[in-house]
Design a protein around this motif. Structure first.
Motif, PDB file in Angstrom:
ATOM      1  N   ASN A 293       4.867 -11.841   9.126  1.00 37.43           N
ATOM      2  CA  ASN A 293       4.996 -11.213   7.823  1.00 37.43           C
ATOM      3  C   ASN A 293       6.377 -10.591   7.688  1.00 37.43           C
ATOM      4  OD1 ASN A 293       4.344  -9.769   5.340  1.00 37.43           O
ATOM      5  ND2 ASN A 293       2.205 -10.003   5.953  1.00 37.43           N
ATOM      6  N   VAL A 294       6.666 -10.068   6.508  1.00 42.92           N
ATOM      7  CA  VAL A 294       7.935  -9.387   6.272  1.00 42.92           C
ATOM      8  C   VAL A 294       7.985  -8.125   7.121  1.00 42.92           C
ATOM      9  CG1 VAL A 294       8.238 -10.325   3.960  1.00 42.92           C
ATOM     10  CG2 VAL A 294       7.049  -8.154   4.249  1.00 42.92           C
ATOM     11  N   VAL A 295       9.166  -7.763   7.550  1.00 43.35           N
ATOM     12  CA  VAL A 295       9.332  -6.607   8.430  1.00 43.35           C
ATOM     13  C   VAL A 295       8.911  -5.309   7.739  1.00 43.35           C
ATOM     14  CG1 VAL A 295      11.746  -6.093   7.917  1.00 43.35           C
ATOM     15  CG2 VAL A 295      10.852  -5.671  10.199  1.00 43.35           C
ATOM     16  N   GLY A 296       8.944  -5.282   6.402  1.00 44.47           N
ATOM     17  CA  GLY A 296       8.523  -4.091   5.665  1.00 44.47           C
ATOM     18  C   GLY A 296       7.076  -3.706   5.920  1.00 44.47           C
ATOM     19  N   LEU A 297       6.270  -4.642   6.399  1.00 43.46           N
ATOM     20  CA  LEU A 297       4.877  -4.336   6.722  1.00 43.46           C
ATOM     21  C   LEU A 297       4.789  -3.199   7.739  1.00 43.46           C
ATOM     22  CD1 LEU A 297       1.841  -5.085   6.502  1.00 43.46           C
ATOM     23  CD2 LEU A 297       2.231  -6.664   8.410  1.00 43.46           C
ATOM     24  N   THR A 298       5.778  -3.084   8.602  1.00 48.16           N
ATOM     25  CA  THR A 298       5.742  -2.063   9.655  1.00 48.16           C
ATOM     26  C   THR A 298       6.017  -0.658   9.125  1.00 48.16           C
ATOM     27  OG1 THR A 298       8.077  -2.366  10.221  1.00 48.16           O
ATOM     28  CG2 THR A 298       6.463  -3.728  11.412  1.00 48.16           C
ATOM     29  N   THR A 299       6.489  -0.536   7.872  1.00 46.15           N
ATOM     30  CA  THR A 299       6.837   0.785   7.333  1.00 46.15           C
ATOM     31  C   THR A 299       5.988   1.213   6.136  1.00 46.15           C
ATOM     32  OG1 THR A 299       8.568  -0.179   5.940  1.00 46.15           O
ATOM     33  CG2 THR A 299       9.227   0.602   8.127  1.00 46.15           C
ATOM     34  N   VAL A 300       5.061   0.363   5.689  1.00 45.03           N
ATOM     35  CA  VAL A 300       4.194   0.715   4.560  1.00 45.03           C
ATOM     36  C   VAL A 300       3.380   1.956   4.924  1.00 45.03           C
ATOM     37  CG1 VAL A 300       2.255  -0.053   3.143  1.00 45.03           C
ATOM     38  CG2 VAL A 300       4.068  -1.663   3.741  1.00 45.03           C
ATOM     39  N   HIS A 301       3.339   2.916   4.028  1.00 48.59           N
ATOM     40  CA  HIS A 301       2.626   4.192   4.251  1.00 48.59           C
ATOM     41  C   HIS A 301       3.095   4.860   5.540  1.00 48.59           C
ATOM     42  CE1 HIS A 301       0.042   3.413   0.861  1.00 48.59           C
ATOM     43  NE2 HIS A 301      -0.335   2.258   1.384  1.00 48.59           N
TER      44      HIS A 301
END
Length: 71
Positions: A4-12
């Motif tokens: 997945n996109v790396v942004g998944l690790t920073t959501v919430h």
């Protein structure tokens, strides 16, 4: 394997990703680990950072799970 996109690790604040890992590991049947890699450094024609989550059945593990170095 999940990708997945790396942004998944920073959501919430990272709590969503931690919950995903927790649920994947909950059964105890799989060794689950993750790594962030840039696709360009591994033979793909675009520069894109992605998070890769890999699960290997515990009874099939043959040593440590090693991701490629992201040079």
């Amino acid at each position: 394997m999940l990708e997945n996109v790396v942004g998944l690790t920073t959501v919430h604040g990272g709590s969503l990703f931690k919950e995903i890992l927790k649920r994947l590991r909950a059964s105890g049947s799989y060794h689950v680990d993750h790594c962030i890699l840039n696709t360009r450094r591994h033979g793909l024609p675009q520069s894109r950072r992605r998070v890769y989550v890999v699960g290997i059945r515990v009874d099939r593990m043959r040593g440590d799970l090693e991701f490629p170095r992201d040079l």
